[in-house]
Write an enzyme that holds these catalytic residues in place. Structure first.
Site, short mmCIF file in Angstrom:
data_model
loop_
_atom_site.label_atom_id
_atom_site.label_comp_id
_atom_site.label_asym_id
_atom_site.label_seq_id
_atom_site.Cartn_x
_atom_site.Cartn_y
_atom_site.Cartn_z
N GLN A 87 0.81 -1.21 0.00
CA GLN A 87 0.00 0.00 0.00
C GLN A 87 0.84 1.27 0.00
O GLN A 87 0.31 2.38 0.03
CB GLN A 87 -0.93 0.00 1.22
CG GLN A 87 -1.92 -1.16 1.21
CD GLN A 87 -2.64 -1.32 2.53
OE1 GLN A 87 -2.42 -0.58 3.50
NE2 GLN A 87 -3.54 -2.30 2.60
N HIS A 151 -0.70 -0.16 5.60
CA HIS A 151 -1.19 0.85 6.55
C HIS A 151 -0.22 2.01 6.75
O HIS A 151 0.24 2.29 7.87
CB HIS A 151 -1.53 0.18 7.88
CG HIS A 151 -2.67 -0.77 7.80
ND1 HIS A 151 -3.33 -1.24 8.91
CD2 HIS A 151 -3.30 -1.35 6.74
CE1 HIS A 151 -4.30 -2.07 8.53
NE2 HIS A 151 -4.28 -2.15 7.20
N GLU A 245 -14.58 3.54 10.34
CA GLU A 245 -15.09 4.56 11.26
C GLU A 245 -15.05 5.97 10.68
O GLU A 245 -14.09 6.33 9.99
CB GLU A 245 -14.27 4.56 12.55
CG GLU A 245 -14.39 3.30 13.37
CD GLU A 245 -13.64 3.38 14.69
OE1 GLU A 245 -13.71 2.41 15.45
OE2 GLU A 245 -12.98 4.41 14.95
N TYR A 255 -8.84 6.93 20.38
CA TYR A 255 -9.93 6.40 19.55
C TYR A 255 -9.97 4.86 19.51
O TYR A 255 -10.69 4.29 18.71
CB TYR A 255 -9.90 7.07 18.17
CG TYR A 255 -10.33 8.52 18.35
CD1 TYR A 255 -11.67 8.88 18.23
CD2 TYR A 255 -9.42 9.47 18.78
CE1 TYR A 255 -12.07 10.18 18.51
CE2 TYR A 255 -9.82 10.78 19.05
CZ TYR A 255 -11.16 11.12 18.91
OH TYR A 255 -11.57 12.40 19.21
N TYR A 266 -9.13 -10.10 10.69
CA TYR A 266 -9.29 -10.91 9.47
C TYR A 266 -9.37 -12.40 9.79
O TYR A 266 -9.95 -13.17 9.03
CB TYR A 266 -8.15 -10.62 8.50
CG TYR A 266 -8.17 -9.21 7.97
CD1 TYR A 266 -9.29 -8.68 7.35
CD2 TYR A 266 -7.05 -8.39 8.11
CE1 TYR A 266 -9.32 -7.39 6.87
CE2 TYR A 266 -7.06 -7.08 7.63
CZ TYR A 266 -8.20 -6.59 7.02
OH TYR A 266 -8.22 -5.31 6.56
#
Length: 374
Positions: A87, A151, A245, A255, A266
């Site tokens: 990513q 991420h 979210e 959070y 997963y």
């Protein structure tokens, strides 16, 4: 056989273009989704120049300029080297609030390091012809680096006071570090435009904490935007199997990830202690199953009046544009515009249209009123 195949492809292309532009009802408006440009490789972010040309990042490590006719220019010179794996790669791009006088832009990217890679933010000056970057300086580096490819975050957004928010993923394998204030994994950080630390950051004077941290306990935030009416930061982050979210991060607050969450890992395992814990913030809204959100914009223009004040979010796995319905600071629901394409970025353009970047098909699309001319 070849001629027949080419004819079939041509018919499919015409059919797909026609379908993309069909009149549709969405979020109180009758709209069309109009193709603007095609041929990009995993575009990640759009930023509008004052002359209405568009800066576009490609995850592989290229920054391009798309002109007003949708023509894609050659790569801009001077972009930093990126770790284009998984990513990671070249991610967000935004203009400095004073771009018209200083020509500064900001890039977030997965920076290669000896011990892996981590998200970094660079500031550079765009040449008058938009062909090259000069005076490139890295103003922020996520700590620590990691060998994995997942991420990285990462959206950039200027607050009304001129400070810069940077959203940072927890790199997946290091999820527990989202609760660790000695790292910037799984955090929203707040810095000055030169990388300095604002005097009122919540952890600036806490021993052992990174002074740039604004909020923590985040998973992988790939959407961040300032609400025009209030000046408050809103973020949208990926959950695992469920639990994407919508949050409105506040200074110093936790959070929850990975202690609380509304999805499952997963593997199917439960997340932490479940959906809530004292001292940890609840999302304003969540999706289960996941939509894989990326890119967001609050709409404030006049072209699509029913859109005003609402939050629009791109969906990768969901292959849609979503209206998140906002009333008096609360989220009361959502509506989806299925597009059959992975929506990576969402921006309000200077023309009042919503502009979308598609991750899989490499396009830029415009959401316009049905009555509008192309």
């Amino acid at each position: 056989m070849l001629l027949a195949l080419l004819a079939l492809i041509a018919v499919w292309a015409v059919s797909a273009a026609a379908q993309a532009q069909e009149t549709r009802s969405f979020a109180g408006e009758t709209i069309r989704v109009v193709p603007f440009a095609a041929g990009l490789e995993h575009p990640w972010s759009l930023a509008f120049l004052p002359d209405r040309r568009i800066l576009v990042t490609e995850r592989a490590g290229r920054l391009r300029v798309v002109d007003a006719a949708g023509r894609i220019g050659p790569p801009v010179a001077g972009v930093p080297q990126v770790a284009a794996r998984g990513q990671g790669g070249l991610l967000d791009v935004i203009l400095d609030p004073n771009f018209t006088t200083n020509r500064l832009i900001y890039l977030s990217f997965a920076e290669p390091r000896p011990d892996g890679a981590a998200t970094a933010v660079a500031r550079a000056r765009l040449s008058e012809d938009a062909a090259r970057l000069a005076d490139l300086t890295v103003i922020f580096r996520q700590q620590p680096a990691h060998s994995g490819g997942n991420h990285f975050g990462s959206r950039l957004v200027f607050a009304p006071d001129g400070t810069l928010f940077v959203t940072l993923g927890e790199r997946f394998d290091l999820m527990d570090k989202a609760q660790d204030l000695s790292t910037t994994l799984g955090k929203v950080v707040r810095i000055a435009p030169d990388g300095g630390i604002p005097a009122d950051n919540p952890f600036r004077d806490r021993p052992g904490a990174r002074p740039e941290i604004f909020s923590y306990g985040h998973r992988n935030v790939q959407a961040a935007v300032i609400e025009p009416a209030t000046g408050r930061l809103w973020t949208v982050e990926h959950g695992p199997r469920g639990g994407d979210e919508v949050n409105r991060p506040e200074a110093g607050k936790n959070y929850g990830w990975p202690v609380i969450g509304y999805g499952r890992h997963y593997s199917g395992a439960k997340i932490g202690v479940g959906p809530s814990k004292e001292g940890m913030e609840q999302p304003l809204f969540y999706w289960d199953p996941s939509i894989a959100p990326s890119g967001a914009a609050f709409y404030s223009a006049d072209l699509l009046p029913a859109f005003k004040g609402q939050l629009f979010v791109g969906a990768l796995a969901g292959q849609a544009l979503l209206e998140v319905k906002v009333r008096d600071g609360a989220v009361i629901g959502e509506e989806r515009l299925p597009l059959g394409k992975r929506i990576r970025d969402v921006r309000q353009g200077p023309d009042g249209a919503l502009w979308l970047a598609t991750d899989d098909t490499g396009e830029i699309l415009r959401v316009v009123p049905a009555r509008a001319r192309d």
